[in-house]
Design a protein around this motif. Structure first.
Motif, PDB file in Angstrom:
ATOM      1  N   TRP A 202       0.823  -1.221   0.000  1.00 28.16           N
ATOM      2  CA  TRP A 202       0.000   0.000   0.000  1.00 28.16           C
ATOM      3  C   TRP A 202       0.858   1.274   0.000  1.00 28.16           C
ATOM      4  N   THR A 203       2.187   1.136  -0.058  1.00 28.07           N
ATOM      5  CA  THR A 203       3.060   2.308   0.113  1.00 28.07           C
ATOM      6  C   THR A 203       2.800   3.382  -0.949  1.00 28.07           C
ATOM      7  N   GLY A 204       2.541   2.960  -2.180  1.00 29.77           N
ATOM      8  CA  GLY A 204       2.266   3.929  -3.247  1.00 29.77           C
ATOM      9  C   GLY A 204       0.994   4.734  -2.994  1.00 29.77           C
ATOM     10  N   GLU A 205       0.075   4.190  -2.207  1.00 29.92           N
ATOM     11  CA  GLU A 205      -1.162   4.909  -1.870  1.00 29.92           C
ATOM     12  C   GLU A 205      -0.850   6.050  -0.902  1.00 29.92           C
ATOM     13  N   LEU A 206       0.044   5.766   0.069  1.00 27.74           N
ATOM     14  CA  LEU A 206       0.360   6.773   1.089  1.00 27.74           C
ATOM     15  C   LEU A 206       1.407   7.770   0.570  1.00 27.74           C
ATOM     16  N   LEU A 207       2.341   7.278  -0.259  1.00 30.84           N
ATOM     17  CA  LEU A 207       3.417   8.119  -0.791  1.00 30.84           C
ATOM     18  C   LEU A 207       3.367   8.058  -2.323  1.00 30.84           C
ATOM     19  N   PRO A 208       2.425   8.788  -2.941  1.00 36.41           N
ATOM     20  CA  PRO A 208       2.230   8.641  -4.392  1.00 36.41           C
ATOM     21  C   PRO A 208       3.501   8.906  -5.200  1.00 36.41           C
ATOM     22  N   ARG A 209       4.436   9.724  -4.679  1.00 40.85           N
ATOM     23  CA  ARG A 209       5.632  10.001  -5.488  1.00 40.85           C
ATOM     24  C   ARG A 209       6.514   8.756  -5.641  1.00 40.85           C
ATOM     25  N   LEU A 210       6.271   7.735  -4.822  1.00 40.66           N
ATOM     26  CA  LEU A 210       7.057   6.494  -4.942  1.00 40.66           C
ATOM     27  C   LEU A 210       6.323   5.399  -5.721  1.00 40.66           C
ATOM     28  N   ARG A 211       5.150   5.766  -6.230  1.00 35.75           N
ATOM     29  CA  ARG A 211       4.297   4.749  -6.864  1.00 35.75           C
ATOM     30  C   ARG A 211       5.004   4.014  -8.015  1.00 35.75           C
ATOM     31  N   ASP A 212       5.820   4.760  -8.790  1.00 37.13           N
ATOM     32  CA  ASP A 212       6.480   4.116  -9.932  1.00 37.13           C
ATOM     33  C   ASP A 212       7.620   3.197  -9.503  1.00 37.13           C
ATOM     34  N   HIS A 213       8.090   3.365  -8.278  1.00 37.55           N
ATOM     35  CA  HIS A 213       9.242   2.559  -7.827  1.00 37.55           C
ATOM     36  C   HIS A 213       8.841   1.427  -6.899  1.00 37.55           C
ATOM     37  N   LEU A 214       7.628   1.479  -6.385  1.00 41.40           N
ATOM     38  CA  LEU A 214       7.144   0.428  -5.486  1.00 41.40           C
ATOM     39  C   LEU A 214       5.828  -0.103  -6.049  1.00 41.40           C
ATOM     40  N   ILE A 215       5.934  -1.146  -6.828  1.00 34.23           N
ATOM     41  CA  ILE A 215       4.751  -1.680  -7.514  1.00 34.23           C
ATOM     42  C   ILE A 215       4.167  -2.826  -6.680  1.00 34.23           C
ATOM     43  N   ALA A 216       2.868  -2.732  -6.378  1.00 40.74           N
ATOM     44  CA  ALA A 216       2.202  -3.856  -5.694  1.00 40.74           C
ATOM     45  C   ALA A 216       2.038  -4.991  -6.703  1.00 40.74           C
ATOM     46  N   ARG A 217       2.399  -6.195  -6.314  1.00 43.35           N
ATOM     47  CA  ARG A 217       2.242  -7.354  -7.215  1.00 43.35           C
ATOM     48  C   ARG A 217       1.486  -8.480  -6.519  1.00 43.35           C
ATOM     49  N   ARG A 218       0.734  -9.222  -7.312  1.00 41.95           N
ATOM     50  CA  ARG A 218      -0.169 -10.268  -6.816  1.00 41.95           C
ATOM     51  C   ARG A 218       0.526 -11.629  -6.879  1.00 41.95           C
ATOM     52  N   LEU A 219       0.522 -12.333  -5.751  1.00 39.81           N
ATOM     53  CA  LEU A 219       1.143 -13.672  -5.709  1.00 39.81           C
ATOM     54  C   LEU A 219       0.103 -14.696  -5.265  1.00 39.81           C
ATOM     55  N   VAL A 220       0.066 -15.819  -5.967  1.00 39.65           N
ATOM     56  CA  VAL A 220      -0.911 -16.867  -5.640  1.00 39.65           C
ATOM     57  C   VAL A 220      -0.175 -18.029  -4.975  1.00 39.65           C
ATOM     58  N   LEU A 221      -0.638 -18.405  -3.801  1.00 44.46           N
ATOM     59  CA  LEU A 221      -0.088 -19.582  -3.124  1.00 44.46           C
ATOM     60  C   LEU A 221      -1.032 -20.759  -3.333  1.00 44.46           C
ATOM     61  N   THR A 222      -0.460 -21.949  -3.543  1.00 43.63           N
ATOM     62  CA  THR A 222      -1.295 -23.143  -3.781  1.00 43.63           C
ATOM     63  C   THR A 222      -0.773 -24.329  -2.967  1.00 43.63           C
ATOM     64  N   TRP A 223      -1.700 -25.194  -2.622  1.00 46.15           N
ATOM     65  CA  TRP A 223      -1.398 -26.395  -1.829  1.00 46.15           C
ATOM     66  C   TRP A 223      -1.927 -27.621  -2.573  1.00 46.15           C
ATOM     67  N   PHE A 224      -1.229 -28.750  -2.389  1.00 44.53           N
ATOM     68  CA  PHE A 224      -1.568 -29.999  -3.094  1.00 44.53           C
ATOM     69  C   PHE A 224      -1.669 -31.155  -2.107  1.00 44.53           C
ATOM     70  N   ALA A 225      -2.485 -32.143  -2.462  1.00 41.76           N
ATOM     71  CA  ALA A 225      -2.624 -33.332  -1.597  1.00 41.76           C
ATOM     72  C   ALA A 225      -1.535 -34.345  -1.954  1.00 41.76           C
ATOM     73  N   PRO A 226      -0.783 -34.831  -0.975  1.00 44.61           N
ATOM     74  CA  PRO A 226       0.248 -35.836  -1.266  1.00 44.61           C
ATOM     75  C   PRO A 226      -0.364 -37.232  -1.397  1.00 44.61           C
ATOM     76  N   LYS A 227       0.260 -38.065  -2.241  1.00 46.61           N
ATOM     77  CA  LYS A 227      -0.218 -39.457  -2.343  1.00 46.61           C
ATOM     78  C   LYS A 227       0.156 -40.217  -1.070  1.00 46.61           C
ATOM     79  N   ASN A 228       1.364 -39.931  -0.532  1.00 50.43           N
ATOM     80  CA  ASN A 228       1.777 -40.530   0.738  1.00 50.43           C
ATOM     81  C   ASN A 228       2.327 -39.403   1.619  1.00 50.43           C
TER      82      ASN A 228
END
Ligand SMILES: Cc1cc2nc3c(=O)[nH]c(=O)nc-3n(C[C@H](O)[C@H](O)[C@H](O)COP(=O)(O)OP(=O)(O)OC[C@H]3O[C@@H](n4cnc5c(N)ncnc54)[C@H](O)[C@@H]3O)c2cc1C
Length: 376
Positions: A202-228
Motif C-alpha cells: 500500500w506504500t504507493g497509496e500513502l506516498l504517491p511520489r514512490l508509486r512508480d518505484h514500489l509496484i504492488a504485485r499479486r502472488l498466488v499460493l497453492t497447496w496440493f494433496a500428497p499421495k503418501n
C-alpha cells in the motif's frame, strides 16, 4: 507528543520494528488498518521460506544470520516456535545466473551445504523429479517460518514492553516538518518525533511520489494433496525452490498433515489498486501450477486443493528501500521486499531502530539505500 516514533503499518516489517523500538526503550505508537496477524497482508499463507544460501545476492547472507539469531530471541521472549530449520533445497541448472549467484553466496561465506546430483539426489529426495542438467543444493541453515504467528508474537511482545498499538486504524496522511511529524489516522491527529512507514504493497497509496518505484504485485499460493503424506513431512521434505523457464516453483513440507505447499511465483502481475486486489484464482493459474507440479513433484496429486492470493511491493531491482526518505524530514521507509523479505524482517526492524536513533548501522545495507531513487 503522542510518542517518540510512529510506525505506520503493522504487518511484517512494522511488527518487527515496533518490537525492536519498544525493546530499545523508545516510546512507540503503531497504526494498522486491519487486525494484527490478519491474512490480507504479505504475511499470510501458513509458511514463509527461510534460506541463507541466497540467490538474490550474497550481500544478504550476514543479514540472514543476524535475522536467525533474532528469530530465536523472539521465540524465547514469547515462548513460541516460529522458525523450523529442516533444510532447504534449491534445484536447477548450475549454468544459470540464479544458481551461480546461490553458489557464490555459499562459497564466499562457507555456508554449511551439500551438492547432490543424479542418482544420489533422487535417492535422497525421491519427491523431486530432476532434469539431467539439474543439481540439488542443500542449505543446512534453511527451513520455514510461521508468518501470522510471528507478527502476532512481535506485537504481543512490543505491547508488553509498552508499545501503543492502534488496530483497525488507517493512516490517511503523514506530514513531516523540521520539529516532528503529524499523522492523520481515522480522522484524528497524532504528533510524533519521527515516523517509520512500513505499509508494504500500500506504500504507493500513502506516498504517491514512490508509486512508480514500489509496484504492488499479486502472488498466488497453492497447496496440493500428497499421495503418501509421510514423504512430505518436515523431517523428510526440506523447503525447496526450483527455477526453470516459465515458472519459479517454491514450497514447504506439510504443516497440517494433509496438504503440501507448492506455488508458482514467477513474474507476478501488477496490482493497480491494492484495496481491490483480485483474490479469485483463475482455472488457467491453477492449471499452470498443476502442470509444473505434475512434472516436478510426482508424489503430489496435480490439482491444487487450496489457493489463496497475497501482495508484496516490488522495486525495479528487487532490493528493498530502507532508510530515511530523501527530501522528507524525520521520515523513514521500509518497503519493496519484492517477494523475499519475510525471513530477514527482524534484522530489518533492528536496522530501522539504528537509523532512527543513531543515523547509522553496523550492517552493510548499501544495496537498500533509498537514494538510488532520489531523483524521484
Ligand atoms: C505470497 C507471498 C509469498 C512470499 N514468500 C516468501 C518467503 O517464502 N520467504 C520470504 O522471506 N519472503 C516471502 N515473501 C515476501 C515477504 O512476505 C514480504 O516481503 C514481507 O512480508 C513484506 O512485509 P511488509 O511489512 O513490507 O508488508 P506487509 O506485511 O503487507 O505489511 C504492510 C502493513 O501495512 C498495513 N497498512 C498499509 N497501509 C496502511 C495505512 N494507510 N494505515 C495503516 N496500516 C496500513 C497493511 O495492512 C499491512 O499490515 C512472500 C510474499 C508473498 C506475498
Amino acid at each position: 507528543m503522542d510518542a517518540d516514533v510512529a510506525v505506520v503499518g503493522v504487518g511484517t516489517m512494522g511488527s518487527m520494528a515496533t518490537w525492536q523500538l519498544a525493546k530499545a526503550g523508545i516510546s512507540v505508537i503503531a497504526f494498522e488498518q486491519f487486525g494484527i496477524g490478519n491474512d490480507r497482508t504479505a504475511a499470510g499463507g501458513e509458511s514463509r521460506l527461510f534460506r541463507t544460501a541466497y540467490m538474490e545476492g550474497k550481500e544478504y547472507v550476514p543479514l540472514l544470520f543476524e535475522a536467525k539469531n533474532l528469530w530465536r530471541q523472539l521465540e524465547a521472549e514469547t515462548n513460541r516456535e516460529l522458525l523450523t530449520l529442516n533444510g532447504g533445497l534449491t534445484i536447477g541448472d548450475p549454468d544459470t545466473d540464479v544458481m551461480k549467484s546461490l553458489l557464490k553466496s555459499i562459497y564466499e561465506f562457507e555456508l554449511d551445504h551439500e551438492i547432490l546430483q543424479g542418482k544420489e539426489a533422487t535417492e535422497r529426495f525421491p519427491q523431486h523429479r530432476l532434469f539431467s542438467e539439474d543439481i540439488m543444493v542443500l542449505d543446512k541453515n534453511a527451513g520455514f517460518l510461521r508468518p501470522e504467528l510471528a507478527v502476532v508474537s512481535a506485537v504481543e511482545r512490543a505491547e508488553s514492553l509498552g508499545a501503543n498499538i492502534k488496530r483497525y486504524t488507517t493512516v490517511q496522511g503523514v506530514h513531516p516538518d523540521k520539529d516532528g511529524v503529524t499523522i492523520i489516522a481515522n480522522d484524528k491527529e497524532y504528533h510524533v518525533g519521527k515516523v517509520l512507514i512500513t505499509t508494504g504493497a500500500w506504500t504507493g497509496e500513502l506516498l504517491p511520489r514512490l508509486r512508480d518505484h514500489l509496484i504492488a504485485r499479486r502472488l498466488v499460493l497453492t497447496w496440493f494433496a500428497p499421495k503418501n503424506v509421510e514423504k512430505f513431512k518436515p523431517d523428510k521434505f526440506p523447503i525447496f525452490a526450483r527455477m526453470r523457464k516459465g515458472y519459479r516453483l517454491t514450497g514447504a513440507p506439510t504443516l497440517d498433515g494433509t496438504m503440501v505447499k507448492a506455488s508458482n511465483t514467477k513474474d507476478p502481475e501488477a496490482v493497480l489498486e491494492p484495496g481491490n486486489l483480485n483474490r479469485d484464482v483463475s482455472s488457467e493459474e491453477l492449471q499452470e501450477v498443476g502442470d509444473a507440479v505434475e512434472k516436478l513433484l510426482p508424489g503430489l496429486e496435480p490439482n491444487p486443493v487450496r489457493a489463496s492470493v497475497y501482495m508484496d511491493a516490488y522495486t525495479e531491482d528487487d532490493h528493498s528501500i530502507l532508510g530515511k526518505l530523501p527530501g522528507m524530514d524525520n521520515t523513514f521507509l521500509i518497503s519493496g521486499f519484492s517477494g523475499h523479505g519475510f525471513k530477514m524482517s527482524p534484522v530489518i526492524g533492528k536496522i530501522a531502530v539504528d537509523l532512527i536513533t543513531k543515523g547509522e548501522t553496523k550492517h552493510s545495507i548499501g544495496h537498500l539505500n533509498p537514494y538510488r531513487y532520489a531523483k524521484a
